[in-house]
Write an enzyme that holds these catalytic residues in place. Structure first.
Site, mmCIF file in Angstrom:
data_model
loop_
_atom_site.group_PDB
_atom_site.id
_atom_site.type_symbol
_atom_site.label_atom_id
_atom_site.label_comp_id
_atom_site.label_asym_id
_atom_site.label_seq_id
_atom_site.Cartn_x
_atom_site.Cartn_y
_atom_site.Cartn_z
ATOM 1 N N CYS A 64 0.828 -1.212 0.000
ATOM 2 C CA CYS A 64 0.000 0.000 0.000
ATOM 3 C C CYS A 64 0.858 1.256 0.000
ATOM 4 C CB CYS A 64 -0.923 0.006 1.219
ATOM 5 S SG CYS A 64 -2.094 -1.374 1.190
ATOM 6 N N ASP A 65 0.319 2.307 -0.599
ATOM 7 C CA ASP A 65 1.023 3.587 -0.625
ATOM 8 C C ASP A 65 0.599 4.438 0.565
ATOM 9 O OD1 ASP A 65 -1.486 4.637 -1.282
ATOM 10 O OD2 ASP A 65 -1.025 4.773 -3.412
ATOM 11 N N ILE A 66 1.051 5.665 0.599
ATOM 12 C CA ILE A 66 0.773 6.554 1.727
ATOM 13 C C ILE A 66 -0.717 6.851 1.887
ATOM 14 C CG2 ILE A 66 1.044 8.766 0.530
ATOM 15 C CD1 ILE A 66 2.845 9.447 3.128
#
Length: 134
Positions: free
Chosen positions: A18-20
């Site tokens: 997952c990204d930020i």
């Protein structure tokens, strides 16, 4: 028209994918689709390593990806695929659905070709495994 699937597998999103923003980074969907194709081939008794030793290498020639609904950490999803042959190309229709609500997350069309000893060619091993020849 409803896609015709010949294989499906269940997977889970891992935190590091997952990204930020807390959603699966778009590049990870490529890993999901590739892993699904790999599991499909294994289920048919096809060994990438063995065929490579014989000079047969499938390679991705083109991908078309449509991102529909984002996956998030800990989501469980089902990756499904169908395959057809067009000339020398194997065309995989791959869809990913979030298991909790059945929402379509990704629709992909992945085109593979085979290199036989480094040259574009037709693989009887893959044709036989996919049921295109007996």
């Amino acid at each position: 028209m409803q896609p015709q699937y010949v294989f499906e597998t269940e997977m889970e999103v891992r935190d590091y994918e997952c990204d930020i923003q807390g959603i699966v980074n778009n590049a990870n969907y490529l890993h999901y689709t590739e892993h699904t194709r790999h599991l499909y081939l294994m289920s048919l008794g096809v060994s990438f390593a063995k065929l490579h030793e014989q000079g047969v290498d499938p390679v991705v020639a083109r991908m078309n990806l449509q991102y529909k609904t984002p996956l998030r950490s800990d989501d469980v999803f089902v990756s499904k695929l169908g395959v057809r042959k067009e000339g020398l190309r194997y065309v995989f229709n791959q869809d990913i659905f979030r298991k909790s609500d059945g929402r379509l997350c990704l629709r992909a069309i992945v085109e593979l070709v085979c290199l036989i000893n480094g040259k574009l060619g037709n693989s009887e091993d893959y044709d036989r495994a996919f049921g295109f020849i007996e």
